[in-house]
Motif scaffolding. Sequence first.
Motif, PDB file in Angstrom:
ATOM      1  N   ASN A  23      34.668  33.810 -15.551  1.00 19.70           N
ATOM      2  CA  ASN A  23      33.423  33.605 -14.820  1.00 19.70           C
ATOM      3  C   ASN A  23      33.316  34.559 -13.646  1.00 19.70           C
ATOM      4  O   ASN A  23      32.899  34.179 -12.554  1.00 19.70           O
ATOM      5  N   PHE A  24      33.710  35.796 -13.867  1.00 23.54           N
ATOM      6  CA  PHE A  24      33.578  36.851 -12.867  1.00 23.54           C
ATOM      7  C   PHE A  24      33.582  38.193 -13.578  1.00 23.54           C
ATOM      8  O   PHE A  24      33.966  38.298 -14.736  1.00 23.54           O
ATOM      9  N   ALA A  25      33.117  39.210 -12.874  1.00 22.68           N
ATOM     10  CA  ALA A  25      33.144  40.584 -13.380  1.00 22.68           C
ATOM     11  C   ALA A  25      34.183  41.360 -12.591  1.00 22.68           C
ATOM     12  O   ALA A  25      34.664  40.901 -11.548  1.00 22.68           O
ATOM     13  N   VAL A  26      34.516  42.529 -13.085  1.00 18.62           N
ATOM     14  CA  VAL A  26      35.464  43.413 -12.411  1.00 18.62           C
ATOM     15  C   VAL A  26      34.781  44.761 -12.216  1.00 18.62           C
ATOM     16  O   VAL A  26      34.122  45.258 -13.122  1.00 18.62           O
ATOM     17  N   GLN A  27      34.925  45.315 -11.028  1.00 19.18           N
ATOM     18  CA  GLN A  27      34.382  46.635 -10.718  1.00 19.18           C
ATOM     19  C   GLN A  27      35.543  47.609 -10.613  1.00 19.18           C
ATOM     20  O   GLN A  27      36.465  47.401  -9.833  1.00 19.18           O
ATOM     21  N   LEU A  28      35.475  48.681 -11.407  1.00 24.56           N
ATOM     22  CA  LEU A  28      36.569  49.647 -11.517  1.00 24.56           C
ATOM     23  C   LEU A  28      36.110  51.052 -11.171  1.00 24.56           C
ATOM     24  O   LEU A  28      34.930  51.375 -11.300  1.00 24.56           O
ATOM     25  N   THR A  29      37.072  51.876 -10.847  1.00 20.58           N
ATOM     26  CA  THR A  29      36.858  53.314 -10.784  1.00 20.58           C
ATOM     27  C   THR A  29      37.474  53.915 -12.047  1.00 20.58           C
ATOM     28  O   THR A  29      38.237  53.245 -12.760  1.00 20.58           O
ATOM     29  N   TYR A  30      37.181  55.172 -12.311  1.00 19.74           N
ATOM     30  CA  TYR A  30      37.793  55.836 -13.462  1.00 19.74           C
ATOM     31  C   TYR A  30      39.319  55.819 -13.338  1.00 19.74           C
ATOM     32  O   TYR A  30      40.027  55.608 -14.323  1.00 19.74           O
TER      33      TYR A  30
END
Length: 149
Positions: free
Chosen positions: A94-101
């Motif tokens: 119930n959450f998203a993840v924000q990533l860099t390359y």
Amino acid sequence: MTFDDEIKIKISQLSDPPKLIDNWEDIADKLSDSFNWKGSKIDWKKTINYKSSQLFGNYSNWVLVIKKFIYDNEICAEIKKSKVIYYINDSSLNFAVQLTYKQFDNFLAFAVENIPQHHYFFDSSNKWCLVISSEGYVDFGLSQKNLQT
């Protein structure tokens, strides 16, 4: 402790942990609006530069095949251009993840080996989407709706 809590703890223990986003519904809605869907899955026939591969063996083997798929099909060039990459899961989290390359490869392996269900990786402009399905497929396509260079 919930499954969400367990995964959040494990993510925080990664060498370069990505950002967690609890209010992820808008992110998922934008992805949904950016691609054509057939039922609950992206209609890959209505994407550009569609690529697919079947996955065999255990999840650790999947990671190697997925990474080879990404590099053999030059998908890494699209991913590398992305300043922000999002990850959402079909229904386990119930959450998203924000990533860099820079965080992408490490988190991809973590997600495939630790989180069940379907995995959706996409850029912040929803130009591309990489899906790893629990049925054993990896799919990639560019949105016809959001293809902007």
